[in-house]
Scaffold this motif. Structure first.
Motif, PDB file in Angstrom:
ATOM      1  N   ALA A 142      37.877  -7.959 -36.872  1.00  0.00           N
ATOM      2  CA  ALA A 142      36.763  -7.011 -36.880  1.00  0.00           C
ATOM      3  C   ALA A 142      36.686  -6.246 -35.564  1.00  0.00           C
ATOM      4  O   ALA A 142      36.416  -5.039 -35.556  1.00  0.00           O
ATOM      5  CB  ALA A 142      35.453  -7.745 -37.150  1.00  0.00           C
ATOM      6  N   SER A 187      36.749  -2.193 -34.919  1.00  0.00           N
ATOM      7  CA  SER A 187      35.387  -1.763 -34.563  1.00  0.00           C
ATOM      8  C   SER A 187      35.304  -0.368 -33.947  1.00  0.00           C
ATOM      9  O   SER A 187      34.215   0.189 -33.858  1.00  0.00           O
ATOM     10  CB  SER A 187      34.729  -2.777 -33.632  1.00  0.00           C
ATOM     11  N   GLN A 237      36.483   2.210 -35.322  1.00  0.00           N
ATOM     12  CA  GLN A 237      36.394   3.128 -36.455  1.00  0.00           C
ATOM     13  C   GLN A 237      34.941   3.193 -36.931  1.00  0.00           C
ATOM     14  O   GLN A 237      34.137   2.318 -36.613  1.00  0.00           O
ATOM     15  CB  GLN A 237      37.287   2.641 -37.589  1.00  0.00           C
ATOM     16  N   PRO A 238      34.596   4.214 -37.727  1.00  0.00           N
ATOM     17  CA  PRO A 238      33.261   4.227 -38.329  1.00  0.00           C
ATOM     18  C   PRO A 238      33.016   2.916 -39.088  1.00  0.00           C
ATOM     19  O   PRO A 238      33.968   2.303 -39.607  1.00  0.00           O
ATOM     20  CB  PRO A 238      33.309   5.429 -39.286  1.00  0.00           C
ATOM     21  N   HIS A 239      31.761   2.507 -39.147  1.00  0.00           N
ATOM     22  CA  HIS A 239      31.418   1.180 -39.665  1.00  0.00           C
ATOM     23  C   HIS A 239      32.057   0.881 -41.030  1.00  0.00           C
ATOM     24  O   HIS A 239      32.689  -0.168 -41.191  1.00  0.00           O
ATOM     25  CB  HIS A 239      29.892   1.018 -39.741  1.00  0.00           C
ATOM     26  N   ALA A 240      31.887   1.752 -42.001  1.00  0.00           N
ATOM     27  CA  ALA A 240      32.421   1.491 -43.343  1.00  0.00           C
ATOM     28  C   ALA A 240      33.942   1.334 -43.317  1.00  0.00           C
ATOM     29  O   ALA A 240      34.490   0.471 -44.016  1.00  0.00           O
ATOM     30  CB  ALA A 240      32.015   2.602 -44.310  1.00  0.00           C
ATOM     31  N   ALA A 284      35.686   0.315 -40.723  1.00  0.00           N
ATOM     32  CA  ALA A 284      35.971  -0.934 -40.013  1.00  0.00           C
ATOM     33  C   ALA A 284      35.831  -2.130 -40.953  1.00  0.00           C
ATOM     34  O   ALA A 284      36.664  -3.040 -40.941  1.00  0.00           O
ATOM     35  CB  ALA A 284      35.041  -1.089 -38.815  1.00  0.00           C
ATOM     36  N   VAL A 285      34.786  -2.115 -41.763  1.00  0.00           N
ATOM     37  CA  VAL A 285      34.594  -3.200 -42.739  1.00  0.00           C
ATOM     38  C   VAL A 285      35.745  -3.219 -43.734  1.00  0.00           C
ATOM     39  O   VAL A 285      36.328  -4.272 -44.006  1.00  0.00           O
ATOM     40  CB  VAL A 285      33.232  -3.054 -43.459  1.00  0.00           C
ATOM     41  N   PRO A 302      28.940  -8.601 -37.420  1.00  0.00           N
ATOM     42  CA  PRO A 302      28.508  -7.934 -38.660  1.00  0.00           C
ATOM     43  C   PRO A 302      29.661  -7.346 -39.476  1.00  0.00           C
ATOM     44  O   PRO A 302      29.667  -7.468 -40.709  1.00  0.00           O
ATOM     45  CB  PRO A 302      27.563  -6.841 -38.158  1.00  0.00           C
ATOM     46  N   ILE A 303      30.632  -6.755 -38.820  1.00  0.00           N
ATOM     47  CA  ILE A 303      31.783  -6.189 -39.554  1.00  0.00           C
ATOM     48  C   ILE A 303      32.538  -7.300 -40.277  1.00  0.00           C
ATOM     49  O   ILE A 303      32.896  -7.171 -41.449  1.00  0.00           O
ATOM     50  CB  ILE A 303      32.719  -5.409 -38.603  1.00  0.00           C
ATOM     51  N   GLU A 363      30.393  -8.665 -43.278  1.00  0.00           N
ATOM     52  CA  GLU A 363      30.396  -7.731 -44.415  1.00  0.00           C
ATOM     53  C   GLU A 363      31.754  -7.723 -45.111  1.00  0.00           C
ATOM     54  O   GLU A 363      31.820  -7.654 -46.345  1.00  0.00           O
ATOM     55  CB  GLU A 363      30.031  -6.329 -43.962  1.00  0.00           C
TER      56      GLU A 363
END
Length: 64
Positions: free
Chosen positions: A6, A10, A12-15, A17-18, A49-50, A53
């Protein structure tokens, strides 16, 4: 290890990255490691969090 993956994604944009974390886990973790996903989610509050998720979004069938 999920946190390390993660962290790599991290920047990268959140979505993204997930999704990148999830795809990496799906491709490179062996079935025994993926089988521990429910335990990781229940027992490791230190997951980023990444990572959390990404693991939560894995289909149950990919845990084996």
């Amino acid at each position: 290890m999920a946190n390390q993956i993660a962290t790599f994604f991290s920047t990268q944009p959140h979505a993204e990255a997930v999704d990148g974390t999830r795809q990496h886990i799906r491709k490179f973790w062996d079935p025994r490691m993926r089988g521990r996903v429910p335990h990781l989610l229940a027992e490791h509050p230190s997951l980023l969090p990444i990572a959390r998720e990404a693991l939560e979004g894995l289909p149950a069938s990919s845990h084996n």
